[in-house]
Write an enzyme that holds these catalytic residues in place. Structure first.
Site, short mmCIF file in Angstrom:
data_model
loop_
_atom_site.label_atom_id
_atom_site.label_comp_id
_atom_site.label_asym_id
_atom_site.label_seq_id
_atom_site.Cartn_x
_atom_site.Cartn_y
_atom_site.Cartn_z
N LYS A 23 0.83 -1.21 0.00
CA LYS A 23 0.00 0.00 0.00
C LYS A 23 0.86 1.25 0.00
O LYS A 23 0.55 2.23 -0.71
CB LYS A 23 -0.92 -0.01 1.22
CG LYS A 23 -1.60 1.32 1.54
CD LYS A 23 -2.36 1.23 2.85
CE LYS A 23 -2.91 2.59 3.27
NZ LYS A 23 -1.85 3.53 3.70
N ASN A 24 1.94 1.25 0.78
CA ASN A 24 2.77 2.45 0.92
C ASN A 24 3.68 2.70 -0.27
O ASN A 24 4.40 3.70 -0.30
CB ASN A 24 3.59 2.37 2.21
CG ASN A 24 2.73 2.58 3.44
OD1 ASN A 24 1.56 2.97 3.34
ND2 ASN A 24 3.29 2.32 4.61
N CYS A 121 -5.22 9.01 8.81
CA CYS A 121 -5.55 8.50 10.14
C CYS A 121 -5.06 9.43 11.23
O CYS A 121 -3.98 10.02 11.14
CB CYS A 121 -4.92 7.11 10.33
SG CYS A 121 -5.66 5.83 9.27
N ASP A 315 3.94 0.58 12.13
CA ASP A 315 2.69 -0.10 11.76
C ASP A 315 2.68 -1.57 12.15
O ASP A 315 1.64 -2.23 12.01
CB ASP A 315 2.46 0.03 10.25
CG ASP A 315 2.03 1.43 9.85
OD1 ASP A 315 1.25 2.04 10.60
OD2 ASP A 315 2.47 1.92 8.80
#
Length: 442
Positions: A23-24, A121, A315
């Protein structure tokens, strides 16, 4: 369909799941297509909300995005990049932090960029000061408006010598995406060197960029006249892989994470093994990955600190903390990347965990939060029996942690806000079903 999941806990997860591109990296590689003068193809793209958001932003700016012939393939044609309407861009404000990274590519293509107020977030400050300072050094002019930032480059962009106070991933990406077409040489000191950063450099190099990664976090970028397209298969998502690994450990299960890559997860794997988890690496080109399982017996407490790569990734800590509630002894986790990362522990305590958070630095890694009043250290005493509860997901990674806790707990939990998990975890409900979890939409 309601945005909640009813989870019947107490069943060990067993089976296989597959992780796709990180995703990153995916979203940044999508942004990089704007720099090219020919189409790009990106493989192994996960079906997640963040990809949909970036696709929408690119299409607003005239990039033609289409799905390829194979699953997870996306094709980007930047031939008609244009200035988007402010109102249309604002539709995405509050839902993504990607727009700021479009600045450099849009300045090169159009001489102008509008960046709406940014979302993401709520896990602590993610200031764009580094981004704006670098852009101004490159020659950009930044004007604040009611809805965001109006950025122009009346005299073009030129290479700079820039040192980051902190090896910020976002700021490093910003400088890479801006410097590749800037006139002259850019030298970035104290750069982030995460695997996703190196993979972005690989993407840009395929497009024709000249980028040298030196020792001691120094990256040197030689601006070129033009860039072409690329064809790229990204690195696998190491965050999702660690999340499923932690779920296997917390539930006493056995999960094969297909596509997971050892080289990107070495720090996590060391910690996973040190607390009593077991793993096995399969390097087969098809169907390979890493199998994670709980071998039985007691898990061991640990002391860890999050840090920039090659440290323990921020994370990774939230899913792993759920497993640490089942470890014998007292674990200590010192968060040094985001100052508000432990908000999710209140819900775990509600479920029976024994977690105390502290403002003090409970670790030796240099920390930016000392004496500033942020509860950024946690002490987890275990093992404790988790019981079902009604949970509300606050952010992406905490949300998956709450889901793991519900899977590990005795009884039936109701988890609200699960659609937020779709931001970063592809088909997570189907994957849960494949692993034997008992969960259904409420």
């Amino acid at each position: 369909m309601q945005d909640l999941l009813v989870v019947h806990g107490g069943t060990p997860l067993q089976g296989s799941v597959r992780v796709r591109g990180a995703k990153n990296l995916i979203s940044k590689a999508m942004v990089a297509t704007v720099l090219g003068n020919s189409p790009s193809t990106l493989h192994d793209v996960p079906r997640i909300r963040d990809v949909e958001i970036v696709r929408g932003l690119l299409e607003l700016h005239g990039v033609r995005v289409s799905d390829g012939a194979t699953h997870g393939e996306m094709i980007f044609d930047p031939a008609n990049v244009e200035r988007a309407h402010v109102d249309e861009i604002n539709v995405h404000a509050g839902s993504s932090r990607i727009p700021i990274l479009l600045t450099g590519p849009l300045l090169h293509r159009l001489g102008h960029a509008f960046i709406p107020d940014l979302g993401g977030c709520n896990i602590g400050g993610r200031p764009i000061d580094f981004h704006l300072a670098a852009l101004r050094e490159f020659g950009a002019q930044v004007d604040k408006t009611a809805g965001g930032l109006d950025i122009s480059a009346p005299n073009g962009l030129h290479g700079i010598k820039f040192a980051l106070d902190y090896p910020s991933v976002g700021a490093t990406e910003q400088i890479l995406l801006t410097a590749v077409l800037a006139k002259g040489v850019t030298e970035l000191s104290n750069a982030a060197v995460e695997p996703e950063i190196i993979d972005l450099i690989c993407v840009l190099q395929k497009m024709g960029a000249i980028i040298k990664v030196h020792a001691n976090r120094v990256i040197e970028i030689h601006g070129v006249e033009t860039l072409g397209g690329y064809v790229h298969r990204p690195i696998p998502d190491r965050i999702e892989a660690a999340s499923w690994a932690s779920a296997a450990l917390a539930t006493g299960g056995d999960v094969m994470v297909e596509g997971a890559r050892q080289a990107d997860m070495m720090t996590f794997l060391n910690t996973f093994r040190s607390i009593g988890g077991m793993y096995e690496v399969d390097d087969s080109p098809v169907g390979g990955g890493i199998r994670f399982w709980h071998p039985g017996g007691d898990l061991r407490a640990t002391v860890l600190e999050t840090d920039v790569h090659p440290g323990f990734m921020t994370d990774w800590q939230q899913p792993l903390v759920v497993a640490l509630t089942q470890a014998s002894g007292m674990s200590i986790v010192h968060e040094t990347v985001y100052e508000k990362r432990f908000g999710y522990t209140a819900a775990l305590n509600q479920m029976g965990a024994n977690i105390q958070v502290y403002q003090e630095c409970l670790g030796g890694t240099p920390c930016r939060w000392g004496r500033r009043g942020f509860a950024h250290s946690a002490v987890i005493a275990g093992p404790t029996k988790l019981i079902a509860a009604e949970l509300v997901i606050p952010d992406l990674r905490a949300g998956f942690s709450h889901l793991i806790a519900a899977l590990a707990a005795a009884g039936t939990s109701t988890v609200h806000g699960v659609d937020l998990i779709n931001r970063g975890y592809e088909d997570f409900e189907a994957k849960l079903a494949a692993l034997g979890a008992r969960a259904e939409r409420g």
